[in-house]
Design a protein around this motif. Structure first.
Motif, PDB file in Angstrom:
ATOM      1  N   THR A 156       0.847  -1.192   0.000  1.00 20.12           N
ATOM      2  CA  THR A 156       0.000   0.000   0.000  1.00 20.12           C
ATOM      3  C   THR A 156       0.879   1.237   0.000  1.00 20.12           C
ATOM      4  O   THR A 156       2.096   1.173   0.251  1.00 20.12           O
ATOM      5  CB  THR A 156      -0.917   0.006   1.231  1.00 20.12           C
ATOM      6  N   ILE A 157       0.254   2.382  -0.220  1.00 21.32           N
ATOM      7  CA  ILE A 157       0.971   3.652  -0.246  1.00 21.32           C
ATOM      8  C   ILE A 157       0.212   4.655   0.594  1.00 21.32           C
ATOM      9  O   ILE A 157      -1.022   4.688   0.572  1.00 21.32           O
ATOM     10  CB  ILE A 157       1.130   4.173  -1.700  1.00 21.32           C
ATOM     11  N   ALA A 158       0.907   5.428   1.391  1.00 21.53           N
ATOM     12  CA  ALA A 158       0.285   6.429   2.257  1.00 21.53           C
ATOM     13  C   ALA A 158      -0.039   7.669   1.439  1.00 21.53           C
ATOM     14  O   ALA A 158       0.765   8.123   0.611  1.00 21.53           O
ATOM     15  CB  ALA A 158       1.206   6.777   3.409  1.00 21.53           C
ATOM     16  N   VAL A 159      -1.235   8.226   1.687  1.00 20.16           N
ATOM     17  CA  VAL A 159      -1.661   9.453   1.001  1.00 20.16           C
ATOM     18  C   VAL A 159      -2.215  10.412   2.023  1.00 20.16           C
ATOM     19  O   VAL A 159      -2.692  10.008   3.085  1.00 20.16           O
ATOM     20  CB  VAL A 159      -2.710   9.138  -0.083  1.00 20.16           C
ATOM     21  N   ALA A 160      -2.173  11.703   1.696  1.00 19.13           N
ATOM     22  CA  ALA A 160      -2.737  12.742   2.548  1.00 19.13           C
ATOM     23  C   ALA A 160      -4.046  13.227   1.951  1.00 19.13           C
ATOM     24  O   ALA A 160      -4.289  13.114   0.739  1.00 19.13           O
ATOM     25  CB  ALA A 160      -1.752  13.903   2.690  1.00 19.13           C
ATOM     26  N   GLU A 161      -4.891  13.756   2.796  1.00 17.59           N
ATOM     27  CA  GLU A 161      -6.195  14.244   2.343  1.00 17.59           C
ATOM     28  C   GLU A 161      -5.986  15.395   1.338  1.00 17.59           C
ATOM     29  O   GLU A 161      -5.218  16.319   1.584  1.00 17.59           O
ATOM     30  CB  GLU A 161      -7.027  14.721   3.538  1.00 17.59           C
ATOM     31  N   GLY A 162      -6.681  15.307   0.176  1.00 16.37           N
ATOM     32  CA  GLY A 162      -6.585  16.328  -0.863  1.00 16.37           C
ATOM     33  C   GLY A 162      -5.446  16.121  -1.836  1.00 16.37           C
ATOM     34  O   GLY A 162      -5.296  16.891  -2.797  1.00 16.37           O
ATOM     35  N   GLU A 163      -4.623  15.106  -1.626  1.00 10.95           N
ATOM     36  CA  GLU A 163      -3.470  14.874  -2.502  1.00 10.95           C
ATOM     37  C   GLU A 163      -3.937  14.345  -3.854  1.00 10.95           C
ATOM     38  O   GLU A 163      -4.852  13.507  -3.926  1.00 10.95           O
ATOM     39  CB  GLU A 163      -2.503  13.889  -1.845  1.00 10.95           C
ATOM     40  N   LEU A 164      -3.327  14.797  -4.949  1.00 12.64           N
ATOM     41  CA  LEU A 164      -3.626  14.355  -6.309  1.00 12.64           C
ATOM     42  C   LEU A 164      -2.626  13.292  -6.726  1.00 12.64           C
ATOM     43  O   LEU A 164      -1.412  13.452  -6.558  1.00 12.64           O
ATOM     44  CB  LEU A 164      -3.590  15.534  -7.281  1.00 12.64           C
ATOM     45  N   LEU A 165      -3.128  12.184  -7.310  1.00 15.03           N
ATOM     46  CA  LEU A 165      -2.286  11.062  -7.697  1.00 15.03           C
ATOM     47  C   LEU A 165      -2.718  10.575  -9.078  1.00 15.03           C
ATOM     48  O   LEU A 165      -3.825  10.872  -9.566  1.00 15.03           O
ATOM     49  CB  LEU A 165      -2.402   9.919  -6.678  1.00 15.03           C
ATOM     50  N   ARG A 186      -4.845   1.021  -7.756  1.00 14.13           N
ATOM     51  CA  ARG A 186      -3.390   1.209  -7.788  1.00 14.13           C
ATOM     52  C   ARG A 186      -3.078   2.609  -8.322  1.00 14.13           C
ATOM     53  O   ARG A 186      -3.564   2.994  -9.384  1.00 14.13           O
ATOM     54  CB  ARG A 186      -2.729   0.156  -8.665  1.00 14.13           C
ATOM     55  N   VAL A 187      -2.276   3.363  -7.551  1.00 13.22           N
ATOM     56  CA  VAL A 187      -1.968   4.750  -7.906  1.00 13.22           C
ATOM     57  C   VAL A 187      -0.462   4.952  -7.904  1.00 13.22           C
ATOM     58  O   VAL A 187       0.294   4.136  -7.382  1.00 13.22           O
ATOM     59  CB  VAL A 187      -2.651   5.723  -6.921  1.00 13.22           C
ATOM     60  N   GLY A 206       1.538   2.310  -5.337  1.00 12.57           N
ATOM     61  CA  GLY A 206       0.950   1.310  -4.446  1.00 12.57           C
ATOM     62  C   GLY A 206      -0.566   1.378  -4.491  1.00 12.57           C
ATOM     63  O   GLY A 206      -1.152   2.100  -5.302  1.00 12.57           O
ATOM     64  N   TYR A 207      -1.197   0.611  -3.573  1.00 10.90           N
ATOM     65  CA  TYR A 207      -2.656   0.519  -3.542  1.00 10.90           C
ATOM     66  C   TYR A 207      -3.217   1.397  -2.431  1.00 10.90           C
ATOM     67  O   TYR A 207      -2.623   1.521  -1.352  1.00 10.90           O
ATOM     68  CB  TYR A 207      -3.091  -0.930  -3.315  1.00 10.90           C
ATOM     69  N   VAL A 208      -4.405   1.966  -2.715  1.00 10.45           N
ATOM     70  CA  VAL A 208      -5.167   2.719  -1.718  1.00 10.45           C
ATOM     71  C   VAL A 208      -6.611   2.256  -1.803  1.00 10.45           C
ATOM     72  O   VAL A 208      -7.060   1.770  -2.856  1.00 10.45           O
ATOM     73  CB  VAL A 208      -5.073   4.241  -1.967  1.00 10.45           C
ATOM     74  N   PRO A 209      -7.400   2.377  -0.707  1.00  9.26           N
ATOM     75  CA  PRO A 209      -8.811   1.985  -0.760  1.00  9.26           C
ATOM     76  C   PRO A 209      -9.571   2.849  -1.768  1.00  9.26           C
ATOM     77  O   PRO A 209      -9.417   4.070  -1.797  1.00  9.26           O
ATOM     78  CB  PRO A 209      -9.312   2.212   0.661  1.00  9.26           C
ATOM     79  N   THR A 210     -10.375   2.232  -2.602  1.00 12.53           N
ATOM     80  CA  THR A 210     -11.139   2.964  -3.611  1.00 12.53           C
ATOM     81  C   THR A 210     -12.099   3.951  -2.961  1.00 12.53           C
ATOM     82  O   THR A 210     -12.348   5.030  -3.505  1.00 12.53           O
ATOM     83  CB  THR A 210     -11.918   1.964  -4.486  1.00 12.53           C
ATOM     84  N   SER A 211     -12.636   3.590  -1.774  1.00 14.61           N
ATOM     85  CA  SER A 211     -13.591   4.479  -1.107  1.00 14.61           C
ATOM     86  C   SER A 211     -12.920   5.702  -0.502  1.00 14.61           C
ATOM     87  O   SER A 211     -13.606   6.616  -0.056  1.00 14.61           O
ATOM     88  CB  SER A 211     -14.318   3.708  -0.010  1.00 14.61           C
TER      89      SER A 211
END
Length: 618
Positions: A565-574, A587-588, A596-601
């Motif tokens: 998985t990959i960590a993301v911040a709120e509002g981040e564009l990928l 997968r982003v 990596g993967y992030v939850p689709t929701s």
């Protein structure tokens, strides 16, 4: 009826025989004594013998009473041991009794646990039998002996008091007899002296009449006569008192003292008999509880024999059966095709198509076996559990709700009947007084029915997605568990892919359910959880990275603790490089080296119009 001969007579006979032997020996050495002196010596010996026997009997009976007290103390200590043992056994049984929680229900499913609980209950009954032993020892021996000791002490005191009194009386009579004898002896001696003096004066021929008057011959005669009279009176008193003493002495040694000794002998025999009865009761108290103790032990044996290892092992299979299908074969991916292609200036379009091709390739799915890092209770629909476990939990929840509904309905029916009675008989109560409660019950039933309907819907979804029974019958439950463990180990060691959602929980939701939940106001930590992840081989550094098929914006922060998985911040564009294939993960890529993967929701996805299955996930 012949009177039983007491110990006293035996002792008297022994004393007389010893006395006779000593008298025979003394006849040759000493001069013969007068009959009266012999009688006095015999009487003195009998008196001494009687006093000695009273002392011996007093010591013996006191020892007998002390023995009873010692035995009673022994019984008391035994019953205290029984009480303490029973208390310790009860505490032990209580200590290992199952606690009132959900764990008790789970343990009761296994035969060996039920056998242990039965053993604890039988052990508690076993402790009760030791309490019965203590109670019987207290009531049948200890209390009875305590009362008997008081009685026998009082009886003994009475008998020895009567014996001492009789002894004192005979001794007092003996002293009076001796006083009469000495007075008689003294008067006889005085009479003899007076007679000798008178006879001496009367026998003198030279005494004239004037001398007789002068010397008091008449006075001497009168004195001699008076002394003879006194001696005669003393003799009469002595003779009468001697007869009286002999009668009292005969009663003392042949009636009074033997009766007292006989009473002491009867008291001693009763004491010994009572001790024997108590010892017999001591054994009977234990024997009386043996049948019940045997039943307790039989219950423990039956419980142990009821243990069924195969049933318990099958119960483990049913409890932890996941319901997942075994994974399909892993397809071979030929990455060497890129080496055969010749790249030229006019083959850019072909290269682009080659880059976009892996994006649409479907990867085999593996089972999720990563442990849940969050120790919470899980979502309400039990979506964090494997399908089979989720189905059981939902069914159990529905059963509990139905029980509550029936309970509320029973209360409603009872109140309705009460209201009808009040309507027919107003004097018994106000019919409107039960309306508030009926309204409350109706609301409760409505809530419970809605809750049950919600869980039934979840249960229907689970049963639709579970494998058919025909497929499940082709493999045993134990094989399924072992296969799950083996695949989990292979996934962890060979592929090291992310196998669970951000909170590490299980799910069986498909793509449709993921998209529906994603569109209903998603919130952190409640979005649908994927079953599996693609292989980590796709994360290896390839010469040709996957093409971008769209962009996404993170709606919520995601830490990305799991592998892949990959960590993301709120509002981040990928950039999106692989769309959700129904497992709830997308997968982003952040840059060329980080993807990596992030939850689709958790993201808002915008796919390019020419991307396969382009759509927007919000």
């Amino acid at each position: 009826m012949l009177r039983r001969r007491s110990h006293f007579f035996v002792l008297i006979d022994n004393a007389l025989s010893v006395k006779a032997e000593k008298e025979e020996e003394q006849k040759e050495e000493e001069p013969t004594a007068s009959p009266f002196e012999e009688y006095l010596q015999t009487l003195l010996q009998l008196k001494t013998t009687s006093a000695d026997q009273f002392d011996n009997l007093e010591k013996h009976t006191q020892w007998g009473i002390e023995f009873v007290e010692k035995y009673n103390k022994f019984v008391k200590e035994r019953l205290e041991i029984e009480n303490n043992y029973a208390k310790q056994i009860r505490n032990l049984s209580k200590k290992y009794q199952p606690k009132k929680n959900s764990r008790e229900e789970e343990e009761s499913k296994y035969t060996f646990c039920r056998a242990f609980f039965t053993t604890l209950n039988e052990l508690n009954d076993y402790a009760g039998q030791h309490e019965v032993i203590a109670e019987n020892l207290t009531s049948q021996i200890f209390i009875e002996l305590t009362r008997y000791l008081q009685e026998v002490k009082a009886e003994r005191k009475t008998h020895f008091h009567d014996g001492r009194k009789a002894q004192q009386y005979i001794e007092s009579s003996w002293k009076q007899l001796e006083s009469c004898k000495r007075r008689f002896e003294r008067d006889c001696k005085e009479a003899d002296r007076a007679q000798q003096y008178f006879e001496k004066m009367d026998a003198d021929i030279n005494v004239t009449k004037a001398d007789v008057e002068k010397r008091g011959l008449n006075k001497a005669r009168q004195q001699a006569q008076m002394r003879h009279q006194m001696a005669s009176d003393s003799k009469s008193d002595y003779s009468s008192y001697l007869q009286k003493f002999n009668q009292e002495q005969n009663d003392h040694y042949h009636t009074i003292i033997p009766n007292i000794f006989q009473k002491l002998q009867d008291m001693e025999e009763k004491r010994i008999e009572r001790i024997g009865a108590c010892m017999k009761t001591f054994a009977e108290v234990d024997r009386q509880v043996l049948p019940i103790v045997g039943k307790c032990l039989d219950g423990m044996t039956t419980a142990a024999e009821s243990i069924e290892p195969k049933t318990d092992s099958q119960q483990v299979v049913e409890s932890y059966k996941s319901g997942f299908e075994p994974p399909s074969d892993v397809e071979f991916e030929d990455y060497g095709q890129a080496m055969k292609r010749t790249v030229s200036e006019n083959s850019l379009s072909n290269a682009k198509e080659g880059k976009e091709k892996p994006a649409g390739k479907s990867k085999p799915k593996l089972w999720p076996f990563i442990k849940n890092k969050n120790k919470g209770s899980g979502p309400e629909d039990f979506s964090h559990l494997p399908p089979e476990q989720r189905r059981k939990k939902l069914q159990g929840k529905i059963d509990d709700l139905n029980k509550d509904i029936h309970k509320e309905m029973d209360q409603r029916d009872a109140l309705t009947k009460m209201k009808d009675v009040y309507i027919k008989n107003p004097q018994m109560g106000d019919p409107t007084s039960v309306d508030p409660r009926l309204t409350e019950i109706a609301q409760n039933i409505e809530k419970l029915q809605a809750e049950a309907q919600k869980f039934e819907g979840w249960l229907a979804e689970v049963e639709e997605r579970m494998p058919s029974k025909s497929d499940s019958h082709r493999r045993s439950g134990l094989y399924e568990i072992q296969s799950n463990i083996a695949v989990s180990n292979n996934c962890a060691q060979d592929r090291e892919r992310p196998l669970s959602s951000p909170d590490g929980s299980y799910t069986e939701e498909q793509n449709t359910e993921t998209q529906v939940k994603a569109n209903i106001n998603p919130t952190p930590n409640t979005n649908p959880i994927p079953t599996t992840m693609p292989d980590d081989e796709e994360f290896d550094d390839d010469d040709e990275p996957l093409a971008t098929i769209g962009t996404c914006k993170a709606l919520y922060p995601f830490e990305g603790h799991n592998e892949g998985t990959i960590a993301v911040a709120e509002g981040e564009l990928l950039y999106v490089i692989e769309e959700d294939k129904g497992d709830g993960w997308t997968r982003v890529r952040r840059n060329q080296d980080e993807e990596g993967y992030v939850p689709t929701s958790y993201i808002e996805v915008n796919l390019e119009p020419n991307a396969k299955g382009a759509m927007t996930y919000i």
